[in-house]
Design a protein around this motif. Sequence first.
Motif, PDB file in Angstrom:
ATOM      1  N   ALA A  81      10.191   7.063   4.737  1.00 33.59           N
ATOM      2  CA  ALA A  81       9.555   6.588   3.500  1.00 33.59           C
ATOM      3  C   ALA A  81       9.393   7.720   2.491  1.00 33.59           C
ATOM      4  O   ALA A  81       9.577   7.529   1.287  1.00 33.59           O
ATOM      5  CB  ALA A  81       8.195   5.970   3.820  1.00 33.59           C
ATOM      6  N   ALA A  82       9.085   8.923   2.993  1.00 35.94           N
ATOM      7  CA  ALA A  82       8.846  10.070   2.105  1.00 35.94           C
ATOM      8  C   ALA A  82      10.098  10.492   1.340  1.00 35.94           C
ATOM      9  O   ALA A  82      10.003  11.217   0.343  1.00 35.94           O
ATOM     10  CB  ALA A  82       8.314  11.247   2.918  1.00 35.94           C
ATOM     11  N   LYS A  83      11.266  10.026   1.780  1.00 38.61           N
ATOM     12  CA  LYS A  83      12.520  10.373   1.086  1.00 38.61           C
ATOM     13  C   LYS A  83      12.793   9.459  -0.100  1.00 38.61           C
ATOM     14  O   LYS A  83      13.730   9.692  -0.860  1.00 38.61           O
ATOM     15  CB  LYS A  83      13.686  10.320   2.079  1.00 38.61           C
ATOM     16  CG  LYS A  83      13.574  11.374   3.176  1.00 38.61           C
ATOM     17  CD  LYS A  83      14.630  11.194   4.250  1.00 38.61           C
ATOM     18  CE  LYS A  83      14.414  12.222   5.368  1.00 38.61           C
ATOM     19  NZ  LYS A  83      15.277  11.986   6.516  1.00 38.61           N
ATOM     20  N   THR A  84      11.997   8.391  -0.250  1.00 35.49           N
ATOM     21  CA  THR A  84      12.178   7.486  -1.385  1.00 35.49           C
ATOM     22  C   THR A  84      11.388   7.994  -2.596  1.00 35.49           C
ATOM     23  O   THR A  84      10.523   8.864  -2.469  1.00 35.49           O
ATOM     24  CB  THR A  84      11.721   6.054  -1.047  1.00 35.49           C
ATOM     25  OG1 THR A  84      10.320   6.062  -0.745  1.00 35.49           O
ATOM     26  CG2 THR A  84      12.482   5.486   0.149  1.00 35.49           C
ATOM     27  N   ASP A  85      11.684   7.423  -3.764  1.00 36.61           N
ATOM     28  CA  ASP A  85      10.993   7.828  -4.988  1.00 36.61           C
ATOM     29  C   ASP A  85       9.532   7.396  -4.991  1.00 36.61           C
ATOM     30  O   ASP A  85       8.702   8.002  -5.672  1.00 36.61           O
ATOM     31  CB  ASP A  85      11.663   7.183  -6.222  1.00 36.61           C
ATOM     32  CG  ASP A  85      13.126   7.570  -6.361  1.00 36.61           C
ATOM     33  OD1 ASP A  85      13.459   8.711  -6.011  1.00 36.61           O
ATOM     34  OD2 ASP A  85      13.920   6.734  -6.827  1.00 36.61           O
ATOM     35  N   ARG A  86       9.243   6.343  -4.232  1.00 38.16           N
ATOM     36  CA  ARG A  86       7.931   5.705  -4.366  1.00 38.16           C
ATOM     37  C   ARG A  86       7.572   4.979  -3.077  1.00 38.16           C
ATOM     38  O   ARG A  86       8.443   4.417  -2.413  1.00 38.16           O
ATOM     39  CB  ARG A  86       8.028   4.717  -5.521  1.00 38.16           C
ATOM     40  CG  ARG A  86       6.816   3.869  -5.787  1.00 38.16           C
ATOM     41  CD  ARG A  86       7.129   2.979  -6.974  1.00 38.16           C
ATOM     42  NE  ARG A  86       6.154   1.950  -7.195  1.00 38.16           N
ATOM     43  CZ  ARG A  86       6.385   0.880  -7.945  1.00 38.16           C
ATOM     44  NH1 ARG A  86       7.557   0.712  -8.530  1.00 38.16           N
ATOM     45  NH2 ARG A  86       5.446  -0.033  -8.119  1.00 38.16           N
ATOM     46  N   ILE A  87       6.283   5.001  -2.719  1.00 38.80           N
ATOM     47  CA  ILE A  87       5.806   4.336  -1.497  1.00 38.80           C
ATOM     48  C   ILE A  87       4.659   3.394  -1.853  1.00 38.80           C
ATOM     49  O   ILE A  87       3.715   3.795  -2.539  1.00 38.80           O
ATOM     50  CB  ILE A  87       5.308   5.360  -0.450  1.00 38.80           C
ATOM     51  CG1 ILE A  87       6.404   6.372  -0.106  1.00 38.80           C
ATOM     52  CG2 ILE A  87       4.831   4.655   0.812  1.00 38.80           C
ATOM     53  CD1 ILE A  87       5.942   7.506   0.797  1.00 38.80           C
ATOM     54  N   VAL A  88       4.760   2.145  -1.390  1.00 36.69           N
ATOM     55  CA  VAL A  88       3.604   1.244  -1.478  1.00 36.69           C
ATOM     56  C   VAL A  88       3.119   0.961  -0.059  1.00 36.69           C
ATOM     57  O   VAL A  88       3.922   0.769   0.853  1.00 36.69           O
ATOM     58  CB  VAL A  88       3.917  -0.069  -2.242  1.00 36.69           C
ATOM     59  CG1 VAL A  88       4.282   0.199  -3.680  1.00 36.69           C
ATOM     60  CG2 VAL A  88       4.995  -0.883  -1.569  1.00 36.69           C
ATOM     61  N   HIS A  89       1.795   0.971   0.107  1.00 38.41           N
ATOM     62  CA  HIS A  89       1.168   0.733   1.411  1.00 38.41           C
ATOM     63  C   HIS A  89       0.578  -0.660   1.454  1.00 38.41           C
ATOM     64  O   HIS A  89      -0.144  -1.065   0.536  1.00 38.41           O
ATOM     65  CB  HIS A  89       0.047   1.755   1.663  1.00 38.41           C
ATOM     66  CG  HIS A  89       0.540   3.115   2.036  1.00 38.41           C
ATOM     67  ND1 HIS A  89       0.647   3.545   3.332  1.00 38.41           N
ATOM     68  CD2 HIS A  89       0.980   4.145   1.268  1.00 38.41           C
ATOM     69  CE1 HIS A  89       1.112   4.789   3.356  1.00 38.41           C
ATOM     70  NE2 HIS A  89       1.324   5.164   2.111  1.00 38.41           N
ATOM     71  N   MET A  90       0.880  -1.382   2.539  1.00 41.21           N
ATOM     72  CA  MET A  90       0.316  -2.716   2.770  1.00 41.21           C
ATOM     73  C   MET A  90      -0.703  -2.645   3.900  1.00 41.21           C
ATOM     74  O   MET A  90      -0.541  -1.878   4.853  1.00 41.21           O
ATOM     75  CB  MET A  90       1.427  -3.690   3.189  1.00 41.21           C
ATOM     76  CG  MET A  90       2.597  -3.803   2.248  1.00 41.21           C
ATOM     77  SD  MET A  90       2.257  -4.905   0.882  1.00 41.21           S
ATOM     78  CE  MET A  90       1.940  -6.436   1.751  1.00 41.21           C
ATOM     79  N   ARG A  91      -1.739  -3.458   3.778  1.00 36.80           N
ATOM     80  CA  ARG A  91      -2.681  -3.631   4.889  1.00 36.80           C
ATOM     81  C   ARG A  91      -3.327  -5.002   4.764  1.00 36.80           C
ATOM     82  O   ARG A  91      -3.848  -5.344   3.709  1.00 36.80           O
ATOM     83  CB  ARG A  91      -3.755  -2.542   4.885  1.00 36.80           C
ATOM     84  CG  ARG A  91      -4.627  -2.539   6.155  1.00 36.80           C
ATOM     85  CD  ARG A  91      -5.619  -1.405   6.192  1.00 36.80           C
ATOM     86  NE  ARG A  91      -4.964  -0.102   6.140  1.00 36.80           N
ATOM     87  CZ  ARG A  91      -5.189   0.802   5.199  1.00 36.80           C
ATOM     88  NH1 ARG A  91      -6.059   0.557   4.219  1.00 36.80           N
ATOM     89  NH2 ARG A  91      -4.564   1.956   5.204  1.00 36.80           N
ATOM     90  N   GLY A  92      -3.248  -5.774   5.840  1.00 33.78           N
ATOM     91  CA  GLY A  92      -3.902  -7.077   5.860  1.00 33.78           C
ATOM     92  C   GLY A  92      -3.452  -8.007   4.749  1.00 33.78           C
ATOM     93  O   GLY A  92      -4.237  -8.776   4.195  1.00 33.78           O
ATOM     94  N   GLY A  93      -2.150  -7.934   4.410  1.00 33.04           N
ATOM     95  CA  GLY A  93      -1.607  -8.822   3.385  1.00 33.04           C
ATOM     96  C   GLY A  93      -1.862  -8.382   1.958  1.00 33.04           C
ATOM     97  O   GLY A  93      -1.498  -9.073   1.007  1.00 33.04           O
ATOM     98  N   LYS A  94      -2.479  -7.210   1.802  1.00 33.82           N
ATOM     99  CA  LYS A  94      -2.756  -6.693   0.446  1.00 33.82           C
ATOM    100  C   LYS A  94      -2.003  -5.388   0.216  1.00 33.82           C
ATOM    101  O   LYS A  94      -1.745  -4.638   1.162  1.00 33.82           O
ATOM    102  CB  LYS A  94      -4.258  -6.448   0.274  1.00 33.82           C
ATOM    103  CG  LYS A  94      -5.105  -7.709   0.244  1.00 33.82           C
ATOM    104  CD  LYS A  94      -6.573  -7.352   0.041  1.00 33.82           C
ATOM    105  CE  LYS A  94      -7.472  -8.588   0.009  1.00 33.82           C
ATOM    106  NZ  LYS A  94      -7.271  -9.408  -1.199  1.00 33.82           N
TER     107      LYS A  94
END
Length: 225
Positions: A205-218
């Motif tokens: 994931a760290a090799k991508t331009d951007r990371i979004v984190h999901m937890r519990g459907g949010k």
Amino acid sequence: MTVLKVDKVSKTYQSGSRQLTVLDDINFSVAAGQSLAIVGPSGSGKTTLLGLCAGLDHVSAGSVQLAGHKLESLNEDQRAEVRSQEIGFIFQNFQLLPTLTALENVMVPMELKGQKDAMKVARELLAKVGLEDRLTHYPSQLSGGEQQRVSIARAFANKPKILFADEPTGNLDTDTGEMIERLIFDLNRQENTTLIMVTHDLELAAKTDRIVHMRGGKLVSDSNE
């Protein structure tokens, strides 16, 4: 230019007498050429979100705009057309057709569109992923890493605007996984494709331009913000 816009998206399923909310009010957009990783624990809704973004499933609420198409306003045939024209897929379990050779597997998306030079392009793509000597091999005759390389070549067959990858290295050993990562990122740059990837591998994931984190459907964090 924005190639994917997810606006107030929710997904619920009926489970007996109660409703199960898998995704709750998800909002983000992705610019052309960007690479984005969706990360989070098992059951956080990552793969469900990927499926909605790719038009494989319907939103319960909200809107997904993919390469200028509002997916919720299209019927199944129209959505299939958008998928064949605009996107490529790489899956964890490869999803190759077992009765077709490597070459034939890569040709399928192009033949479905009636492309005349399907064999020539398929050969070129398989050469790019280092499989020019495995064209006539069937999936059962290929290693896991080779099968994933075939699926990468197939994903780029229609020159997609956007590439969706669901745990692309999940079934591979570390060395093979690293080789597959390099291939995906190299081809992505060469073809100027937008990459959206679900992964539990934070190094990947760290090799991508951007990371979004999901937890519990949010969606709980976005490195763009």
